[in-house]
Design a protein around this motif. Structure first.
Motif, PDB file in Angstrom:
ATOM      1  N   GLN A  44       0.041   5.984  -6.310  1.00 42.41           N
ATOM      2  CA  GLN A  44       0.297   7.271  -5.427  1.00 42.41           C
ATOM      3  C   GLN A  44      -0.888   7.822  -5.172  1.00 42.41           C
ATOM      4  N   PHE A  45      -1.459   8.057  -3.808  1.00 41.46           N
ATOM      5  CA  PHE A  45      -2.588   8.437  -3.582  1.00 41.46           C
ATOM      6  C   PHE A  45      -3.821   8.010  -4.329  1.00 41.46           C
ATOM      7  N   GLN A  46      -3.781   6.820  -4.632  1.00 35.82           N
ATOM      8  CA  GLN A  46      -5.004   5.997  -5.122  1.00 35.82           C
ATOM      9  C   GLN A  46      -4.832   4.783  -4.370  1.00 35.82           C
ATOM     10  N   SER A  47      -4.133   4.442  -3.431  1.00 35.97           N
ATOM     11  CA  SER A  47      -4.185   3.404  -2.450  1.00 35.97           C
ATOM     12  C   SER A  47      -3.524   3.897  -1.273  1.00 35.97           C
ATOM     13  N   PHE A  48      -3.853   3.022  -0.243  1.00 34.35           N
ATOM     14  CA  PHE A  48      -3.160   3.133   1.272  1.00 34.35           C
ATOM     15  C   PHE A  48      -3.050   1.665   1.908  1.00 34.35           C
ATOM     16  N   GLY A  49      -2.097   1.656   2.707  1.00 29.80           N
ATOM     17  CA  GLY A  49      -1.751   0.544   3.349  1.00 29.80           C
ATOM     18  C   GLY A  49      -0.687   0.688   4.405  1.00 29.80           C
TER      19      GLY A  49
ATOM     20  N   ALA B 280       0.320   5.901   1.829  1.00 24.16           N
ATOM     21  CA  ALA B 280      -0.822   6.514   1.016  1.00 24.16           C
ATOM     22  C   ALA B 280      -0.343   6.334  -0.429  1.00 24.16           C
ATOM     23  N   GLY B 281       0.307   4.990  -0.837  1.00 22.69           N
ATOM     24  CA  GLY B 281       0.611   4.916  -2.161  1.00 22.69           C
ATOM     25  C   GLY B 281       1.983   5.051  -2.625  1.00 22.69           C
TER      26      GLY B 281
ATOM     27  N   TYR C  27      -6.697  13.200  -3.443  1.00 19.52           N
ATOM     28  CA  TYR C  27      -5.653  13.708  -2.553  1.00 19.52           C
ATOM     29  C   TYR C  27      -6.152  14.594  -1.316  1.00 19.52           C
ATOM     30  N   PRO C  28      -7.344  15.211  -1.620  1.00 15.55           N
ATOM     31  CA  PRO C  28      -7.873  15.899  -0.394  1.00 15.55           C
ATOM     32  C   PRO C  28      -8.065  14.845   0.875  1.00 15.55           C
ATOM     33  N   SER C  29      -8.711  13.602   0.554  1.00 19.04           N
ATOM     34  CA  SER C  29      -9.013  12.581   1.540  1.00 19.04           C
ATOM     35  C   SER C  29      -7.874  11.805   1.677  1.00 19.04           C
ATOM     36  N   LEU C  30      -6.995  11.344   0.933  1.00 10.17           N
ATOM     37  CA  LEU C  30      -5.809  10.504   1.429  1.00 10.17           C
ATOM     38  C   LEU C  30      -4.787  11.265   1.776  1.00 10.17           C
ATOM     39  N   GLY C  31      -4.623  12.483   1.459  1.00 12.79           N
ATOM     40  CA  GLY C  31      -3.498  13.036   1.865  1.00 12.79           C
ATOM     41  C   GLY C  31      -3.420  13.230   3.440  1.00 12.79           C
TER      42      GLY C  31
ATOM     43  N   ASN D 120      12.417   7.107  -0.122  1.00  6.00           N
ATOM     44  CA  ASN D 120      12.305   6.506   0.899  1.00  6.00           C
ATOM     45  C   ASN D 120      10.865   6.678   1.706  1.00  6.00           C
ATOM     46  N   PRO D 121       9.890   5.981   0.940  1.00  7.06           N
ATOM     47  CA  PRO D 121       8.700   5.747   1.486  1.00  7.06           C
ATOM     48  C   PRO D 121       8.169   5.124   2.679  1.00  7.06           C
ATOM     49  N   LYS D 122       7.211   5.335   3.433  1.00  5.79           N
ATOM     50  CA  LYS D 122       6.847   4.769   4.601  1.00  5.79           C
ATOM     51  C   LYS D 122       6.763   3.030   4.382  1.00  5.79           C
TER      52      LYS D 122
END
Length: 416
Positions: A298-303, A291-292, A278-282, A326-328
């Motif tokens: 959640q907060f273990q992936s990004f795209g 961010a997942g 979370y400190p990095s992906l947040g 309602n995620p991005k």
């Protein structure tokens, strides 16, 4: 400031707690922890140390600032049985005949089920009948009217040690309101799963807000109790007011004690991997990259749809899910990284943020400038990334302010 340090025998603590909590319903962990993780070795959270604070509450009318993590582990939580169980602190307090009159609810609500950023409404808790006053709705600081008639406020919420995780802001605003009203505050301390390092940009005064109330690094390496002492004694509450503060410390805990959170601290931090990343992906929260949220990672992936297919092979499509309605990029194919198996760094790692920025469609927006600045705590980070600075160069710019903070922080550390 008054720190209680009398540690009692672990078995006695658990036995007393179990006796005090007989009316409460036990619940099992939703986080799928292993037996080893669930046992948590010998760490005793402050809420379990009832002999250290129940006497402070007797013959008092008080409020509890709490959410789903505010629990007491019962005597049936035995190492090796694989079935951790606990009771909510509110149930324990009521069962012991103490004068709990109301609950204050932070972001995500008293039961921890509301989306990030969504307003929490006042109401009644159906399980206890207690009035619930929101601290994430029309206001984020208890009002004088809400504090009227109270002798004390008890605070017990699990933190994850990241500045933009809003529970430390709630703690600060509660302390401030209580100081102004002349009402004592008792903080029940809990482990910080990211306590073992200090890193990231330090908040700049002009960017203060609910994602950062004080000028501390992104990862500050303190428990809630330690942080409460620091902001109180350093005069960081508004207008220099000072709370009548008592910290109930953890037992058998050090800064090197591994601790896996047995209850997800919020809907989109479902496990230890997410908490550690979370400190990095947040920081992606201040960009147009997902961010997942809306997935099981959640907060273990990004795209994002605008990340280049030639570089990113992992794909997913965010869906409406509990805690992320309602995620991005809802319903849109995203390309990015699955980080569920990486070893979490003991640092704010910029490599994923820089990678996404570098390998994107150049025509697409990347930063939500105001949101990114609020998360970073500084306008500099976006400028440094846009200027093509490397992670090492950016990290070097953090070091002076971090060292200055550590000198202040050292005065308030409770645990070795």
């Amino acid at each position: 400031m008054f720190v209680l340090t009398a540690f009692k025998n672990t078995l006695l603590v658990l036995l007393l707690t179990f006796m005090a909590c007989g009316r409460s319903q036990e619940i099992e962990s939703p986080s799928g922890l292993s037996e080893t993780e669930a046992a948590q070795n010998t760490v005793i959270v402050a809420a379990n140390r009832t002999e250290a604070y129940f006497n402070l509450l007797r013959d008092k009318d008080f409020a509890l600032v709490a959410n789903q993590t505010s629990v007491i582990f019962t005597a049936s939580s035995k190492p090796g049985d694989g079935k951790p169980s606990w009771v909510h602190l509110a149930d324990s307090l009521l069962g012991a005949g103490l004068g709990l009159k109301k609950v204050f609810a932070p972001e995500h609500g008293y039961r921890g089920q509301i989306d990030a950023g969504e307003k929490v409404k006042d109401g009644l808790d159906r399980q206890t009948g207690l009035p619930v006053n929101s601290l994430h709705g029309s206001h984020r600081k208890p009002t004088p009217e809400q504090l009227a008639g109270l002798d004390l406020v008890l605070f017990d919420i699990q933190d994850v040690g990241v500045r933009f995780y809003t529970y430390i802001a709630t703690l600060q605003l509660v302390m401030e309101a209580c100081a102004e009203a002349g009402i004592p505050v008792v903080v029940l301390d809990r482990p910080n799963p990211n306590i073992h390092y200090v890193d990231g940009p330090v908040m700049e005064k002009e960017h203060r807000g609910f994602l950062g109330q004080t000028e501390i690094p992104l990862v500050y390496g303190m428990t809630m109790g330690e942080y409460a002492q620091m902001i109180n004694e350093e005069g960081w509450l508004q207008d220099g007011v000072k709370a009548d503060l008592t910290i109930i410390p953890l037992a058998h805990y050090t800064r090197n004690t591994p601790y896996v959170l047995p209850i997800p601290p919020s809907p989109n931090l479902p496990n230890q991997q997410a908490v550690r990343l979370y400190p990095s992906l947040g920081l992606f929260e201040g960009t147009y990259v997902n961010a997942g949220r809306g997935t099981t990672l959640q907060f273990q992936s990004f795209g994002a749809p605008f990340l280049l297919e030639s570089h990113f092979k992992y794909t997913y499509t965010p869906e409406s899910r509990p805690g992320a309605s309602n995620p991005k990029h809802l319903g849109v194919l995203c390309r990015g990284r699955d980080l569920s198996a990486v070893v979490p760094p003991d640092a704010v790692d910029l490599k994923w943020l820089l990678e996404a920025y570098t390998y994107r469609d150049a025509e697409s927006d990347f930063f939500k400038t105001e949101g990114f600045t609020k998360h970073a705590g500084t306008a500099s980070l976006q400028k440094q990334i846009a200027a093509g600075m490397t992670a090492a160069q950016i990290r070097q710019s953090w070091q002076g302010p971090i060292e200055d903070f550590k000198k202040i922080r050292a005065k308030y550390l409770i645990y070795d």
